[in-house]
Design a protein around this motif. Structure first.
Motif, mmCIF file in Angstrom:
data_model
loop_
_atom_site.group_PDB
_atom_site.id
_atom_site.type_symbol
_atom_site.label_atom_id
_atom_site.label_comp_id
_atom_site.label_asym_id
_atom_site.label_seq_id
_atom_site.Cartn_x
_atom_site.Cartn_y
_atom_site.Cartn_z
ATOM 1 N N VAL A 175 14.551 4.012 9.103
ATOM 2 C CA VAL A 175 15.428 3.197 9.943
ATOM 3 C C VAL A 175 14.634 2.476 11.031
ATOM 4 C CG1 VAL A 175 17.337 3.264 11.572
ATOM 5 C CG2 VAL A 175 17.425 4.643 9.476
ATOM 6 N N ALA A 176 13.718 3.193 11.683
ATOM 7 C CA ALA A 176 12.970 2.616 12.802
ATOM 8 C C ALA A 176 12.118 1.435 12.362
ATOM 9 C CB ALA A 176 12.105 3.683 13.457
ATOM 10 N N GLU A 177 11.591 1.510 11.161
ATOM 11 C CA GLU A 177 10.701 0.464 10.674
ATOM 12 C C GLU A 177 11.428 -0.570 9.828
ATOM 13 O OE1 GLU A 177 7.410 2.421 8.773
ATOM 14 O OE2 GLU A 177 7.206 3.875 10.409
ATOM 15 N N GLY A 178 12.740 -0.392 9.639
ATOM 16 C CA GLY A 178 13.524 -1.372 8.902
ATOM 17 C C GLY A 178 13.009 -1.610 7.495
ATOM 18 N N ARG A 179 12.663 -0.546 6.795
ATOM 19 C CA ARG A 179 12.050 -0.680 5.470
ATOM 20 C C ARG A 179 13.069 -1.139 4.431
ATOM 21 N NH1 ARG A 179 7.181 1.661 4.496
ATOM 22 N NH2 ARG A 179 6.121 2.499 6.315
ATOM 23 N N ASP A 180 12.653 -2.074 3.591
ATOM 24 C CA ASP A 180 13.518 -2.482 2.494
ATOM 25 C C ASP A 180 13.241 -1.614 1.271
ATOM 26 O OD1 ASP A 180 11.237 -3.511 1.169
ATOM 27 O OD2 ASP A 180 11.587 -5.524 1.962
ATOM 28 N N HIS A 181 14.009 -1.848 0.212
ATOM 29 C CA HIS A 181 13.965 -0.980 -0.961
ATOM 30 C C HIS A 181 12.584 -0.867 -1.579
ATOM 31 C CE1 HIS A 181 14.849 0.248 -5.171
ATOM 32 N NE2 HIS A 181 15.769 0.965 -4.586
ATOM 33 N N ASP A 182 11.838 -1.972 -1.581
ATOM 34 C CA ASP A 182 10.523 -1.994 -2.234
ATOM 35 C C ASP A 182 9.377 -2.021 -1.232
ATOM 36 O OD1 ASP A 182 11.650 -2.095 -4.869
ATOM 37 O OD2 ASP A 182 12.132 -4.200 -4.523
ATOM 38 N N ALA A 183 9.578 -1.433 -0.071
ATOM 39 C CA ALA A 183 8.543 -1.411 0.961
ATOM 40 C C ALA A 183 7.305 -0.674 0.474
ATOM 41 C CB ALA A 183 9.076 -0.731 2.218
ATOM 42 N N PRO A 184 6.119 -1.050 0.969
ATOM 43 C CA PRO A 184 4.888 -0.352 0.579
ATOM 44 C C PRO A 184 4.923 1.113 1.017
ATOM 45 C CG PRO A 184 4.478 -1.846 2.412
ATOM 46 C CD PRO A 184 5.862 -2.137 1.931
ATOM 47 N N VAL A 185 4.179 1.926 0.302
ATOM 48 C CA VAL A 185 4.156 3.368 0.545
ATOM 49 C C VAL A 185 2.999 3.704 1.478
ATOM 50 C CG1 VAL A 185 4.003 5.652 -0.525
ATOM 51 C CG2 VAL A 185 5.092 3.751 -1.772
ATOM 52 N N PRO A 186 3.261 4.269 2.649
ATOM 53 C CA PRO A 186 2.161 4.633 3.553
ATOM 54 C C PRO A 186 1.400 5.855 3.046
ATOM 55 C CG PRO A 186 4.278 5.270 4.490
ATOM 56 C CD PRO A 186 4.585 4.503 3.247
ATOM 57 N N ASP A 187 0.155 5.960 3.467
ATOM 58 C CA ASP A 187 -0.700 7.058 3.005
ATOM 59 C C ASP A 187 -0.144 8.421 3.380
ATOM 60 O OD1 ASP A 187 -2.432 5.207 1.936
ATOM 61 O OD2 ASP A 187 -3.876 5.296 3.596
ATOM 62 N N TRP A 188 0.534 8.503 4.525
ATOM 63 C CA TRP A 188 1.034 9.811 4.945
ATOM 64 C C TRP A 188 2.151 10.318 4.042
ATOM 65 C CZ3 TRP A 188 6.141 10.087 6.623
ATOM 66 C CH2 TRP A 188 6.730 8.905 7.086
ATOM 67 N N VAL A 189 2.794 9.414 3.303
ATOM 68 C CA VAL A 189 3.819 9.815 2.337
ATOM 69 C C VAL A 189 3.187 10.143 0.985
ATOM 70 C CG1 VAL A 189 5.892 9.086 1.102
ATOM 71 C CG2 VAL A 189 5.596 8.486 3.513
ATOM 72 N N SER A 190 2.372 9.221 0.465
ATOM 73 C CA SER A 190 1.766 9.453 -0.845
ATOM 74 C C SER A 190 0.816 10.643 -0.824
ATOM 75 C CB SER A 190 1.020 8.201 -1.322
ATOM 76 O OG SER A 190 -0.004 7.832 -0.420
ATOM 77 N N GLY A 191 0.133 10.847 0.315
ATOM 78 C CA GLY A 191 -0.784 11.980 0.406
ATOM 79 C C GLY A 191 -0.068 13.307 0.290
ATOM 80 N N PHE A 192 1.115 13.400 0.874
ATOM 81 C CA PHE A 192 1.894 14.639 0.777
ATOM 82 C C PHE A 192 2.387 14.853 -0.653
ATOM 83 C CE2 PHE A 192 5.896 17.022 0.934
ATOM 84 C CZ PHE A 192 5.511 18.138 1.658
ATOM 85 N N ALA A 193 2.922 13.822 -1.284
ATOM 86 C CA ALA A 193 3.414 13.952 -2.659
ATOM 87 C C ALA A 193 2.285 14.346 -3.606
ATOM 88 C CB ALA A 193 4.064 12.650 -3.107
#
Length: 262
Positions: A175-193
């Motif tokens: 919400v804070a960053e106003g991300r749309d459906h196809d927004a790029p994936v930040p490293d802190w998310v992909s790194g956890f997955a």
């Protein structure tokens, strides 16, 4: 014919708009039934049913709970008219009590969107009886894992156990960053997955159970633990090894991974 022995599944249900927004995750959930034999019943553990102890839906009629706001009216018009299974609810309570867990029935509660959204995609005919089991944020991951182990015998009765949450779930960042459906994936998310998959591939149950504390940016991905707790129940119910069935992202910060156990 002998009954099928079902696996246990974990799915990431994402936004309820997944029902209408095209995505790889939607395609996966729409084909979910193809990954398992047709079950006689489904026991689903949703991140949106959070109680102090284990609570099981025990009514025959299950209302479709629209537990969200700010979405188009088309979502509020949807109904998933599956029936409950009071006998299965009784068996879940019995198994949990036998394992030393306090458990109760709720005959009035229906299905929240963490349950009916993936079920509507996977089994749109709503012909399979459904029972929903709560999580409890008051208890640690290990408790949820033991809950899963306690209900594991249901798999041999052709009951499909599904944990429904999200592998990553930071709505504040979305919400804070106003991300749309196809927004790029930040490293802190992909790194956890990626870390979770690596730990599953290594068979490291303890590490996965401590993923929020030990995984890279675990707290950033789960400011609250509710959406990862169903993963631990599914893992307990199915046991290792784990197979990742699906991997994608929506809105950049929601990892939509799905896993099969057993």
């Amino acid at each position: 014919m002998p009954r099928a022995v079902q696996p246990a599944l974990f799915v990431s249900h994402g936004s309820p708009m997944i029902l209408f927004e095209p995505s790889p995750a939607r395609d996966f959930l729409a084909g979910l039934a193809s990954h398992v034999a047709r079950p006689d019943a489904i026991l689903i553990i949703s991140a949106h049913h959070d109680r102090a102890e284990a609570v099981v839906t025990s009514g025959r009629d299950l209302a479709t709970i629209h537990d969200f706001g700010g979405f188009p009216q088309i979502l509020f018009d949807l109904r998933y008219p599956a029936k409950g299974d009071p006998a299965l609810a009784d068996e879940v309570v019995r198994l949990l009590a036998q394992a030393g867990h306090r458990a109760s029935r709720d005959p009035a509660r229906g299905l929240d969107h963490g349950a009916w959204v993936p079920l509507m995609l996977g089994w749109p005919e709503a012909a399979i009886p459904i029972v929903q089991l709560s999580i409890s944020s008051a208890h640690p991951p290990q408790w949820h894992h033991r809950i899963g182990q306690a209900i594991a015998p249901l798999r041999a009765r052709n009951v499909l156990i599904i944990g429904s949450g999200s592998l990553t779930h930071n709505l504040r960042a979305l919400v804070a960053e106003g991300r749309d459906h196809d927004a790029p994936v930040p490293d802190w998310v992909s790194g956890f997955a990626d870390w979770v998959k690596d730990r599953f591939d290594a068979g490291d149950t303890d590490a996965v159970l401590d993923a929020v504390a030990r995984g890279p940016n675990g707290r950033a991905n789960h400011p609250t633990t509710d959406h990862i707790l169903p993963l631990f129940t599914a893992m307990g119910a199915g046991g290792m090894p784990a197979q990742r069935l699906h991997h994608s992202y929506t809105y950049g910060v929601l990892a939509m991974d799905a896993y099969r156990f057993g």
